[in-house]
Design a protein around this motif. Structure first.
Motif, PDB file in Angstrom:
ATOM      1  N   MET A 167       0.799  -1.172   0.123  1.00  0.00           N
ATOM      2  CA  MET A 167       0.010   0.044  -0.029  1.00  0.00           C
ATOM      3  C   MET A 167       0.810   1.385  -0.173  1.00  0.00           C
ATOM      4  SD  MET A 167      -3.016  -0.762  -0.492  1.00  0.00           S
ATOM      5  CE  MET A 167      -3.621   1.025  -0.476  1.00  0.00           C
ATOM      6  N   ASP A 168       1.869   1.199   0.645  1.00  0.00           N
ATOM      7  CA  ASP A 168       2.692   2.559   0.680  1.00  0.00           C
ATOM      8  C   ASP A 168       3.004   3.158  -0.515  1.00  0.00           C
ATOM      9  OD1 ASP A 168       2.468   2.669   3.408  1.00  0.00           O
ATOM     10  OD2 ASP A 168       4.264   1.445   3.888  1.00  0.00           O
ATOM     11  N   LYS A 207       0.002   4.412  -2.191  1.00  0.00           N
ATOM     12  CA  LYS A 207      -0.371   5.956  -1.586  1.00  0.00           C
ATOM     13  C   LYS A 207       0.409   7.063  -2.035  1.00  0.00           C
ATOM     14  CE  LYS A 207      -0.705   8.403   2.855  1.00  0.00           C
ATOM     15  NZ  LYS A 207      -2.046   9.036   2.650  1.00  0.00           N
ATOM     16  N   THR A 243      -3.644   3.008   4.144  1.00  0.00           N
ATOM     17  CA  THR A 243      -2.400   2.262   4.429  1.00  0.00           C
ATOM     18  C   THR A 243      -2.669   1.466   5.793  1.00  0.00           C
ATOM     19  OG1 THR A 243      -1.446   4.086   5.594  1.00  0.00           O
ATOM     20  CG2 THR A 243      -1.041   3.977   3.329  1.00  0.00           C
ATOM     21  N   THR A 291      -5.476  -4.915   1.035  1.00  0.00           N
ATOM     22  CA  THR A 291      -4.529  -4.269  -0.188  1.00  0.00           C
ATOM     23  C   THR A 291      -5.156  -4.890  -1.498  1.00  0.00           C
ATOM     24  OG1 THR A 291      -2.710  -4.767   1.444  1.00  0.00           O
ATOM     25  CG2 THR A 291      -2.027  -4.536  -0.721  1.00  0.00           C
TER      26      THR A 291
END
Lengths: 659, 395
Positions: free
Chosen positions: A394-395, A398, A424, A440
């Motif tokens: 996710m990071d 994002k 996140t 996710t």
């Protein structure tokens, strides 16, 4: 006694009288002397100080109301203008029987309970020489009747004021906003607002550009008498009129977009993807902002507020929707940038994806087979992006999503702009929940906790298309000074290698133009111009496994409010992107069927209005309507007639689905 | 006093020619006896009034000045006519006049016209009439007659002083009831001065004055709220600049803006712009002070003082107790009018509806004052009548 008086004449008392009279005279002279002395003190000794007080007595400073600045579209058509209006005032000192005058007045212009209570309150609080408003926004007829009956209405006078005029009514309501009378807090900040007829922007551009639009009050110093009546003018300081604001909007295009949306609950944003200028931004349904100037009735307000279609909310900037598959280009870019996936990596789609004992489905239950990124985008394959999201995490999604304008609040000149969300694990934990791997995977196809606004989608599409870090904005110029954002060269490039963007652009091109793309209905009918886009259908409700496996699932059978939202983002021309369009149809069911055709029509309208476009057909050009002969209301009436002219490009046959 | 002393206005002039045992009753001869210099001074004062009212009318004779002059014309004729009436006749008229004035005062309480929260006016044949003005004249006439009758010798008998005291208290109480604190005080002071001048003994005075402070406290507790408010605003006018203190503050501002030489006739900003309340009546002096400055103001004060002193000298010159007391009463009345009005506009005492005689706009004040001057002049014309049976003091 008598004998005594005869014997010896009594004293006449004249001596006593004279002495005492002289004493009285001395006292009198003393008193007059003291008074003379006091007069000397007052007039000569304290004279200077008292003269200053006299000067203050004699003059009165009054504020002059500045005219509010007007709002125009990019071609100079007025979106918010000032119109002369009349109001009836009552000068309390000029009448002896106020209730009778009010009663006679109400026979000419009806006053309701609310008005009467306000008038009574005002009469109690103001000085006798301050006029009290009886009725604002008089019609010409009312004014004429009042003037005619002036002899029976002593103290009533008709004053010329100004009303805010919104020629486009609901068309521009969400963007231009509206004005309303100031409240006490406003007045305490700027005394200009205490003047009769002053208004404060309460929404839209009227609110955010308040500082420019309001202007500064002038003042006039006048000689007045003790009851405040003006005798003469001593000094005058002209105020600063409110500045005129020019927007990036094209009111004709705006009207066309509105017509395309028909009665859907939807929003659409057209943006110049080279510089972020918002050409059109429509949210339906809308409302008439003129009503706020004179005060909205309770019934009307309740109707708006309780409408499930939320007419008062500008869905384009504050409507939060799951982006659905329109999120996939962002996921693809994030994966490429993080290096977890290359454009050539192929993953197999059997129609489902198992993760931790949970089965996630592709929209195509038969699967897409071994596909790469371009095909993943083209087919909008869910399984491909489940895998990409899982690998990428996710990071990066994002980070890249934010860089592309998703999940960050756009710096647009509107109030109540909301920011979307790219979740996140940390974000989820902050809200007290555990992040699952399934989250996710879900986020990879723009479902779950991901939320964006239509304006964010348009910004994101623009940045993909132009590769520039464009900021959406509505303000083109203030007082004909172009704003800094108007120039393309000032916009920095996005922080992504161009070839990554090319991959995504190629995928979006395939969506529209390749065989088996998901949005063939979005193919443009203009010669030599192609469009790239991405569909999205965002579920608002989880589809149960049992229902899905029954094989009879069809979201069209759901009640309206449970149907998925239909989304489509696109940009064109593909080889030289100029415009980006984002369309969100609430509960429109499927992006490909509902949003994509709309986006295509909107993009066609936009390209046809491009002054530099060489696809301009021979049909009547869509030009700004001529300036009205009598009132600024003329453009409002002219525009529908222009836009109802048959769209030129509409003569095409519906392209057959090749899927 | 020296016979050949001051030769001012004929008041102190030795005129042995006129010293006769028997007065001359021929009208023309008496007309010659009228002190025309004093009459001229009265006319000058009325002229000042005309000029001021012309300005108060915004540079026009229309609303104030012209009607006031017509009244003065009437008043002047009345003054001369009254001055020819013999004291004997005046004494005969004293009781009816007094009774009439008290009756009118009582009437105004019952059916008076309300002006500014107080009943003071009465409608007499279409003319607004203020009986309290008339009551002062009635009281002066009554007391002068009373003290004339008892003579100086019997002043020592307290029992003889009780009836005149009651005669004084009656109009004072009636006027207080209206309520008009200012005029009631003026009437009381006139009465007291007449008692004093008539030869009241010193021990009586001490006995009366000693308890006055306690009386004052008692009276204050019985004052109307608006009267207390007046006293309070007088002490602290800035507390209520737009209310009761407004008049005082505006008046002081207007006077101050006049300065030494004034803003010029018809150019007083405060008066002409209506910041001055009641500028044609009670605050006419402020208007004069603003437009003519300290120089004009002090000239008016000197003129008023001359008329007061002249009246007092007329009283002193009279050879009979009635004439002396009548003259002194009228002079005192005129003086108190002036002093109270001037103190009021200069913010030295609480505001009360007391006009500046002959200058302020108003019919009843003008006519009663002219009537009073007529009585004063009668005392002068008949100054050489002697009280029978009393020995003339050497003067």
């Amino acid at each position: 006694m008598r004998q005594k008086r005869q014997a010896e004449p009594v004293r006449s008392g004249r001596g006593v009288f004279t002495r005492r009279a002289l004493l009285v005279m001395a006292v009198q002279a003393g008193v007059l002397g003291v008074l003379g002395r006091r007069l000397y003190n007052l007039q000569v000794v304290d004279g200077g100080h008292l003269r200053q007080l006299a000067e203050r007595n004699r003059t009165s400073k009054r504020l002059l109301a500045p005219a509010r600045g007007t709002v125009h579209d990019r071609f100079g058509i007025a979106l918010a203008d000032n119109k002369v209006s009349w109001r009836a005032l009552l000068m309390p000192e000029e009448t002896t029987d106020i209730p009778a005058v009010i009663e006679r007045f109400s026979q000419i212009v009806p006053l309701d309970e609310h008005d009467r209570a306000r008038i009574e309150r005002d009469l109690r609080h103001v000085h006798k020489y301050v006029p009290v408003t009886l009725h604002e926004f008089l019609s010409w007829d009312d004014m004429a009747r009042i003037e005619l009956n002036a002899p029976s209405l002593p103290g009533v006078l008709v004053d010329v004021g100004s009303t805010r005029l919104y020629p486009f009514k609901d068309l521009m309501a969400h963007i231009v906003g509206y004005v309303a009378p100031p409240n006490e807090e406003d007045v305490s900040k700027d005394t200009t607002l205490s003047l009769p007829g002053m208004r404060v922007g309460r929404a839209g551009i009227e609110q955010t550009q308040e500082a420019s639009l309001r202007g500064e009050s002038g003042s006039v110093e006048m000689e007045v008498n003790a009851v405040g009546r003006v005798i003469g003018e001593i000094d005058r300081v002209e105020g600063q009129q409110g500045e005129d604001v020019r927007l990036t909007l094209d009111s004709v295009l705006q009207q066309q977009v509105l017509n395309r949306l028909e009665d859907r609950v939807a929003s659409a944003v057209v943006m110049d993807c080279r510089n972020g200028e918002v050409m059109a931004m429509v949210s339906t349904p809308s409302f008439d902002p003129s009503l706020f100037d004179s005060g909205v009735s309770h019934a009307q307000w309740n109707e708006w507020a309780s409408d499930p279609r939320t007419p008062l909310v500008d869905k384009a900037v504050s409507g939060l929707y799951p982006p659905g598959s329109t999120f996939k280009p962002a996921v693809a870019l994030a994966a490429l940038k993080s290096g977890s996936v290359t454009a050539q990596d192929r993953f197999n789609c059997p129609g489902y994806y198992d993760l931790g004992g949970v089965r996630f489905h592709c929209w195509n239950r038969w699967g897409h087979g071994m596909i790469n990124m371009r095909e993943g985008l083209k087919f909008s394959c869910d399984v491909y992006f489940y895998e990409v999201a899982r690998r990428c995490g996710m990071d990066p999604i994002k980070a890249v999503g934010n860089a592309m304008g998703l999940g960050v609040k756009p710096e647009i000149e509107l109030p109540h702009v909301r920011s979307g969300v790219i979740p996140t694990p940390e974000w989820r934990q902050k809200h007290g929940f555990h992040w699952n791997g399934g989250d996710t995977v879900n986020a990879g196809i723009g479902q779950g906790f991901v939320q964006v606004t239509p304006l964010e989608l348009a910004t994101y599409t623009s940045r993909i298309a132009s590769g520039r870090n464009v900021q959406p904005h509505l303000l083109r110029a203030t007082n004909d000074q172009l704003s800094a954002l108007a120039s393309v060269e000032d916009v920095a490039k996005v922080d992504l290698p161009p070839d990554y963007l090319d991959v995504v652009r190629g995928g979006m091109f395939a969506v529209v133009n390749d065989q088996h793309g998901t949005a063939p209905k979005a193919r443009l009918d203009l010669p030599g111009i192609q469009m790239a886009g991405k569909t999205g259908s965002a579920q608002v409700r989880r589809v149960s496994r049992a229902l899905r496996e029954s094989g009879h699932f069809n979201s069209m059978n759901l009640p309206w409010e449970y149907r998925p939202h239909a989304l489509f983002i696109c940009f064109a021309p593909y080889d030289n992107p100029k415009y980006a369009v984002a369309v969100v149809v609430e509960h429109g069911n499927a992006g490909a069927d509902e949003a994509a055709p709309l986006a295509k029509l909107i993009m066609t309208d936009t390209l046809l209005r491009d002054p530099a476009s060489d696809v301009r057909p021979a049909a009547p050009t869509v030009a700004p309507p001529p300036a009205g002969a009598e009132t600024p209301a003329a453009p409002a009436e002219a525009i529908p007639s222009v836009s109802t002219a048959p769209p030129v490009a509409d003569a095409h046959s519906e392209p057959g689905t090749t899927q | 006093m020296k016979r050949n002393g001051l030769n001012t206005f004929g008041f102190l002039k030795s005129d042995r020619r006129l010293l006769r045992a028997e007065p001359d009753f021929r009208p023309m001869a008496r007309l010659l006896q009228v002190n025309w210099i004093y009459v001229l001074l009265v006319c000058v004062l009325a002229g000042v009034g005309y000029i001021a009212l012309y300005s108060a009318g915004g540079g026009s004779a229309k609303p104030f000045a012209a009607p006031q002059m017509v009244r003065f014309g009437f008043g002047l004729v009345m003054m001369i006519a009254v001055s020819l009436i013999s004291p004997r006749l005046l004494r005969m008229a004293a009781v009816p006049v007094y009774l009439l004035s008290v009756t009118l005062l009582a009437l105004v309480l019952r059916m008076g016209h309300v002006g500014k929260g107080a009943e003071r006016w009465i409608n007499l044949a279409g003319m607004q009439f203020q009986p309290s003005e008339f009551a002062k004249i009635g009281l002066v006439l009554m007391l002068a007659t009373w003290f004339h009758r008892i003579g100086n010798e019997r002043m020592g008998n307290p029992l003889r002083l009780i009836p005149p005291a009651l005669l004084t208290l009656l109009p004072v109480l009636l006027v207080l009831k209206e309520p008009n604190l200012g005029t009631a005080t003026i009437i009381g002071v006139i009465g007291a001065t007449l008692f004093f001048a008539a030869g009241m003994r010193l021990w009586q005075i001490v006995l009366l004055v000693a308890p006055l402070p306690f009386m004052g406290k008692l009276i204050y507790s019985h004052l109307h709220d608006y009267q207390k408010a007046r006293i309070d605003t007088f002490l602290h006018p800035e507390h209520d600049p737009l209310g009761a203190g407004y008049n005082i503050i505006q008046s002081k501002i207007a006077l101050g803006s006049g300065g030494m030489w004034g803003e010029g006739y018809l150019h007083g900003s405060q008066g002409q712009l209506n910041f001055l309340p009641e500028k044609q009546t009670d605050f006419i002096f402020t208007m004069i002070g603003e437009e003519w400055g300290f120089v004009g103001g002090i000239a008016v004060i000197v003129l008023l003082g001359t008329l007061v002193m002249g009246g007092m000298l007329i009283a002193i010159r009279s050879r009979n107790q009635f004439g002396r007391l009548l003259g002194l009463g009228i002079a005192m009345d005129f003086f108190l009018y002036c002093a109270v009005n001037l103190s009021m506009v200069m913010g030295a005492i609480p505001v009360g509806g007391v006009p500046l005689p002959l200058i302020s706009y108003g019919g009843s004040a003008m006519l009663t004052m002219m009537f009073g001057f007529g009585l004063l002049m009668s005392a002068w014309v008949h100054r050489n009548e002697r009280d029978p049976g009393v020995e003339e003091d050497e003067d």
